[in-house]
Design a protein around this motif. Structure first.
Motif, short mmCIF file in Angstrom:
data_model
loop_
_atom_site.label_atom_id
_atom_site.label_comp_id
_atom_site.label_asym_id
_atom_site.label_seq_id
_atom_site.Cartn_x
_atom_site.Cartn_y
_atom_site.Cartn_z
N ARG A 271 0.85 -1.18 0.00
CA ARG A 271 0.00 0.00 0.00
C ARG A 271 0.89 1.24 0.00
NH1 ARG A 271 -5.07 1.04 4.21
NH2 ARG A 271 -5.98 2.79 3.08
N CYS A 272 0.34 2.36 -0.45
CA CYS A 272 1.08 3.61 -0.41
C CYS A 272 0.21 4.71 0.17
CB CYS A 272 1.58 4.00 -1.81
SG CYS A 272 0.25 4.34 -3.00
N TRP A 273 0.87 5.74 0.67
CA TRP A 273 0.20 6.89 1.30
C TRP A 273 0.85 8.17 0.81
CZ3 TRP A 273 1.38 2.37 3.67
CH2 TRP A 273 0.37 1.70 4.38
N CYS A 274 0.10 9.27 0.92
CA CYS A 274 0.63 10.60 0.62
C CYS A 274 0.27 11.55 1.76
CB CYS A 274 0.05 11.16 -0.69
SG CYS A 274 0.57 10.28 -2.16
N LEU A 484 8.39 8.50 -10.93
CA LEU A 484 7.44 9.15 -10.04
C LEU A 484 7.43 10.65 -10.26
CD1 LEU A 484 5.58 9.08 -7.50
CD2 LEU A 484 7.66 9.24 -6.13
N ARG A 485 8.57 11.21 -10.54
CA ARG A 485 8.67 12.62 -10.86
C ARG A 485 9.41 12.78 -12.19
NH1 ARG A 485 12.45 12.54 -6.28
NH2 ARG A 485 14.54 12.39 -7.13
N PRO A 486 9.18 13.87 -12.89
CA PRO A 486 8.37 15.03 -12.49
C PRO A 486 6.88 14.72 -12.52
CG PRO A 486 9.18 15.30 -14.73
CD PRO A 486 9.85 14.08 -14.19
N ALA A 497 -3.62 10.51 -7.05
CA ALA A 497 -3.93 9.45 -8.02
C ALA A 497 -2.69 9.06 -8.81
CB ALA A 497 -5.04 9.92 -8.96
N HIS A 498 -1.84 10.01 -9.14
CA HIS A 498 -0.60 9.72 -9.85
C HIS A 498 0.29 8.78 -9.03
CE1 HIS A 498 3.15 10.39 -12.06
NE2 HIS A 498 3.72 10.68 -10.91
N VAL A 499 0.36 9.00 -7.72
CA VAL A 499 1.16 8.13 -6.86
C VAL A 499 0.57 6.71 -6.85
CG1 VAL A 499 1.94 7.72 -4.50
CG2 VAL A 499 1.97 10.04 -5.44
N VAL A 500 -0.76 6.59 -6.83
CA VAL A 500 -1.40 5.28 -6.85
C VAL A 500 -1.10 4.56 -8.17
CG1 VAL A 500 -3.60 4.05 -6.77
CG2 VAL A 500 -3.21 5.99 -5.26
N ALA A 505 1.86 0.21 -10.96
CA ALA A 505 2.91 -0.19 -11.91
C ALA A 505 4.02 -0.95 -11.20
CB ALA A 505 3.46 1.03 -12.62
N LEU A 506 4.44 -0.47 -10.02
CA LEU A 506 5.48 -1.16 -9.26
C LEU A 506 5.01 -2.54 -8.82
CD1 LEU A 506 8.29 -1.01 -7.94
CD2 LEU A 506 7.18 -0.06 -5.91
#
Length: 575
Positions: A271-274, A484-486, A497-500, A505-506
């Motif tokens: 899972r990921c968080w921001c 992940l960036r830019p 949403a971009h991070v998700v 993908a990962l």
């Protein structure tokens, strides 16, 4: 010679017959007349395999180039060729994880008009595939899908469709992450006994940070007029999402956000968080534990680095049936660290570059000192270089004025590596701190671990913490492979949403690497060689996949993915 067609009428209609014929001169008629050499029979009963063998047998009498030219239809036109293997494999894995069904199950958006979920699912997959294969902005991703790759069920999209799909993804992220992990756990038979967590930051090329807005205690925007949630009697501060802070990328001059990720011992991202930039590592771990508790996982041993080692965090991680392995700061000067380092005892060898020693100084926690001989040699070499450089800098400084020595002292203070071994005498003279050097010698190659699990061996504690490198590898791939960036977004919900999308993908990449026992860079390079060609002719259009090479066949076999059909699409010409 040529193929001659004749027709015959019967009760069922018109029947066509095929013959092998050639023309001969008839002196009586004064013209060439066809002569049948062989009859193939009815066209609808033609033995095509036999014809194919005949053509192949005749082709051996010609040079390869002549054979190709003679068997290719003169009016067949090659239109284009696009990479096919990458999206083909990712799409199969996407469907195996049932993400296509999950997207349809998590529901319609909370506001706005209803959407076509099948199209939304295809757009989301294309954005995830773009991050894995050719990371770019959403505008460029739409062009990539339309012109540069084949995505089944999605011949073309525009950037507006991408943004609508991302807005929907932001609304359903929590539910989608939970369901996707359930499918991954079933697919890989994951045993989530160790859960690694770490954070990083990513910066934005902005001159000004976002303005502060009201947020709850989890760093999310408040959608009504309620005051921010309180924790321990203190209201959560208002904060902008992209703000200045301590950057882990050494870009304190740019606004940033904080991103967290939990990973299994096999490197599978869970899972990921921001969070906004002002989020503190010391408080994030408690939120993460609370949210993972709802996933009904079995007993978990949380593995974190030194940034999460506060007493309050450790107490929180022990709640329930959970435990932790936490890195401890050797130079913190705490009584526990001093006591652990002062205890005598023998190290046990667990690997060529790892020795461990467990010391007991508490009834509730265990301390394990890990020693890496190679790292110790490296630490000693670096210290000798720093001391040599510092000695050169302060040589003959006794002859300088107090002002000049103070100026030099200030410059050295800005260099932590040098400043560590410098001391100032009561009279203001600059000297090498030999006592500090001796103290540092005792720390060469060592790190200290704190664990609350009574059943884990010292070896398991050390090796478990060492696997924290999987999270660091995940951050490295997120930033260098998935890009992940830019981040080409301004709205907070689209940044999240971009991070998700990067996390999904990962996830696919890690599953492929685990199954194929190869790096994604190697796998992607091989898959990019599998292309889809488009041809047109008088009868219409068709798309054909290039022949599989042996490495490609072996790769598909390891991933348990069937070989693609040779002909992907047939579109008859309009009458």
């Amino acid at each position: 010679m040529y193929v001659k067609t004749t027709k015959r009428e019967n009760k069922s209609g018109t029947v066509r017959y095929l013959h092998l014929a050639h023309n001969e001169w008839d002196p009586v008629k004064g013209r060439a007349v066809p002569k049948v050499l062989f009859t193939f029979g009815r066209e609808d009963d033609l033995d095509r395999d036999a014809v194919r063998r005949l053509v192949a047998s005749l082709s051996r009498l010609l040079e390869p180039g002549e054979a190709l030219a003679s068997t290719a239809a003169g009016d067949l036109e090659f239109v284009s060729s696009v990479p096919f293997g990458g999206t083909y494999v990712l799409d199969h894995l996407w469907r195996r994880l049932r993400i296509d069904r999950i997207v349809g199950q998590v529901g319609q958006p909370k506001r706005g008009r209803r959407r076509d979920m099948s199209m939304t699912e295809r757009v989301l997959f294309s954005l995830v595939a773009n991050r894995a294969l050719a990371p770019s902005s959403k505008l460029a991703a739409a062009d990539w899908v339309t012109h540069d790759v084949h995505v089944e069920g999605l011949p073309a999209i525009d950037d507006d469709a991408c943004y609508r799909a991302m807005d929907w993804l932001h609304e359903v992220t929590d539910d989608l992450e939970k369901r996707v992990f359930d499918e991954v756990a079933n697919l890989l038979n994951l045993e989530v006994d160790l859960l690694f967590f770490d954070t990083t930051s990513t910066y934005f090329e902005l001159e000004e940070a976002d303005g502060p807005v009201a947020r709850d205690d989890k760093g999310r925007l408040l959608t009504d007029d309620r005051p921010p949630a309180e924790e321990d009697g203190e209201s959560a501060d208002q904060a902008g999402f992209r703000a200045f802070g301590k950057s882990k990328d050494s870009r304190d001059d740019l606004p940033q956000i904080v991103i967290g990720m939990s990973v299994t011992r096999d490197g599978i991202p869970v899972r990921c968080w921001c969070w906004p930039s002002n989020a503190s590592d010391q408080t994030l771990i408690r939120q993460v534990k609370d949210e993972m508790r709802d996933w009904t996982l079995s007993k978990i041993v949380w593995v974190t680095d030194r940034g999460f080692s506060s007493e309050r965090n450790r107490r929180y991680l022990r709640q329930g049936d959970n435990a932790y392995i936490v890195g401890e700061k050797l130079r913190s000067g705490s009584p526990e660290v001093k006591a652990a380092l002062s205890r005598q005892g023998r190290y046990g060898e667990i690997a060529q570059n790892m020795r461990v020693k467990e010391v007991r100084i508490s009834d509730t926690e265990r301390f394990v000192i890990c020693h890496n001989p190679e790292a110790a040699t490296r630490d000693q070499h670096i210290r000798e270089q720093l001391v040599s450089q510092l000695t050169t800098l302060i040589e003959d400084t006794d002859k300088l004025s107090d002002f000049k020595r103070g100026e030099l002292r200030g410059k050295i203070a800005d260099k932590p590596g040098l400043n560590r071994y410098l001391r100032t005498t009561p009279s203001g003279k600059l000297r090498i701190d030999t006592a500090k050097i001796k103290t540092e010698e005792n720390l060469d190659g060592k790190y200290l671990l704190r664990c609350s699990d009574p059943d884990l061996s010292a070896e398991d504690i050390a090796l478990g913490y060492k696997q924290l490198l999987e999270v660091e590898r995940g951050w490295r791939d997120m930033k260098q492979i998935i890009d992940l960036r830019p981040v080409y977004h301004r709205l907070e919900e689209r940044i999240r949403a971009h991070v998700v999308l990067c996390w999904l993908a990962l996830l696919l990449i890690r599953i492929i690497e685990t199954s194929a026992d190869a790096t994604w860079t190697t796998v992607r390079r091989e898959l990019d060689r599998l292309h889809l060609g488009t041809f047109t002719g008088p009868t219409g259009l068709f798309r054909q996949v290039t022949a599989l090479t042996k490495p490609q066949r072996d790769l598909l076999a390891k991933l348990n993915i069937p070989a693609p059909k040779q002909i992907i699409a047939l579109e008859p010409a309009p009458r």
